[in-house]
Design an enzyme around this catalytic site. Structure first.
Site, short mmCIF file in Angstrom:
data_model
loop_
_atom_site.label_atom_id
_atom_site.label_comp_id
_atom_site.label_asym_id
_atom_site.label_seq_id
_atom_site.Cartn_x
_atom_site.Cartn_y
_atom_site.Cartn_z
N VAL A 77 -14.55 -25.43 -26.38
CA VAL A 77 -15.17 -27.51 -26.97
C VAL A 77 -16.27 -27.83 -26.08
O VAL A 77 -15.74 -28.01 -25.22
CB VAL A 77 -12.92 -27.49 -26.99
CG1 VAL A 77 -13.15 -29.43 -27.24
CG2 VAL A 77 -11.59 -27.34 -27.42
N CYS A 78 -16.85 -28.70 -27.62
CA CYS A 78 -17.82 -29.45 -26.85
C CYS A 78 -17.57 -30.57 -26.33
O CYS A 78 -16.41 -31.71 -26.57
CB CYS A 78 -18.77 -29.79 -28.62
SG CYS A 78 -20.37 -31.01 -27.57
N VAL A 79 -17.62 -31.05 -25.08
CA VAL A 79 -16.88 -32.02 -24.65
C VAL A 79 -17.93 -33.34 -25.19
O VAL A 79 -17.13 -33.84 -25.17
CB VAL A 79 -17.89 -31.55 -22.98
CG1 VAL A 79 -19.51 -31.61 -23.17
CG2 VAL A 79 -17.21 -32.70 -22.14
#
Lengths: 130, 130
Positions: A77-79
């Site tokens: 999941v992209c931070v």
């Protein structure tokens, strides 16, 4: 063949989220490899363990968790996208001083570099979006 | 990024920008990928088609006093060349359909017609569509 998957849309609102799952599952069942599934934009919401769909509907989040367990998938999941949308794992919640986290089992938070790396490493990067 | 595998691989990456700069977050988050991706020394191109051409239109006015109250990120396109991202392409038909010319754009670009744009996409290794 080695695939990377990018999921750009959230669960239930868009077909893209379902299509990404169905494609990933089909790839694995055909004996191919998934290098990574990267969740970006509203796609990060596919990782919320607080999701409660009606009982007679599919559970999109648990479905990913189960698939990850079965095939040892790397669900990232992209931070940056996650922080904007209130999607946190325990570490991020602690770091940001928030009182809760909501990341489901089988997902991990990391940076956009993981998407680029997936593009470099995989034979095909397949984007599911609007 | 010290856990990177396959260093030295250079692929052709195309960022395909299709959406208007405001109204949805795709344009902003696409730009974030471009900036992070620049660290990977890949062969990068950006294409602007459909309403995506508005992303690089001059004179965005999104300040609070304009009633919109969003961050104007259009100036970031100007610093892309500092990141060695220098191949920017705009689709001629998309521009003309919207009454825009090269002079309306905030950065120097190469204009391509639809057939050339299709050829550009066909020669890429990775197309990230936003």
């Amino acid at each position: 063949m080695k695939f990377a998957i990018q999921v750009n849309e959230g669960p239930y609102q868009h077909q893209a989220s379902d299509s990404a799952y169905q494609f990933t599952k089909a790839v694995l069942e055909k004996g191919h490899e998934i290098f990574r599934v990267f969740f970006y934009h509203d796609g990060v919401n596919n990782a919320s363990r607080l999701t409660i769909p009606p009982q007679d509907d599919r559970h999109i989040v648990n479905r990913w968790t189960d698939l990850a367990k079965q095939y040892n998938l790397d669900l990232v999941v992209c931070v940056a996208a996650a922080q904007r949308r209130g999607m946190l794992d325990d570490n991020e919640a602690k770091r940001a001083g928030k009182d809760a986290s909501n990341m489901a089992e089988g997902f991990r938070i990391s940076g956009l570099g993981q998407l680029i790396e997936a593009g470099i490493q995989a034979d095909r990067l397949v984007v599911f979006g609007d | 990024m010290d856990d990177m595998e396959g260093e030295g691989t250079i692929k052709k990456f195309l960022y395909l920008n299709r959406k208007a700069p405001y109204g949805t977050v795709y344009a902003l988050e696409s730009l974030e990928v471009v900036l992070i991706g620049a660290a990977f020394d890949q062969d990068v191109s950006l294409a602007f088609v459909d309403d995506g051409v508005y992303q690089i239109r001059k004179n965005h006015n999104t300040k609070v006093d304009s009633g919109i109250g969003m961050k104007d990120f259009s100036k970031t396109y100007r610093v892309l060349e500092d990141y060695d991202v220098e191949k920017l392409y705009v689709e001629k038909e998309s521009m003309e359909e919207r009454g825009l010319t090269k002079d309306d754009l905030i950065v120097p670009v190469e204009i391509m017609d639809r057939a050339q744009m299709a050829a550009l996409m066909a020669e890429q290794d990775v197309v990230l569509s936003f």
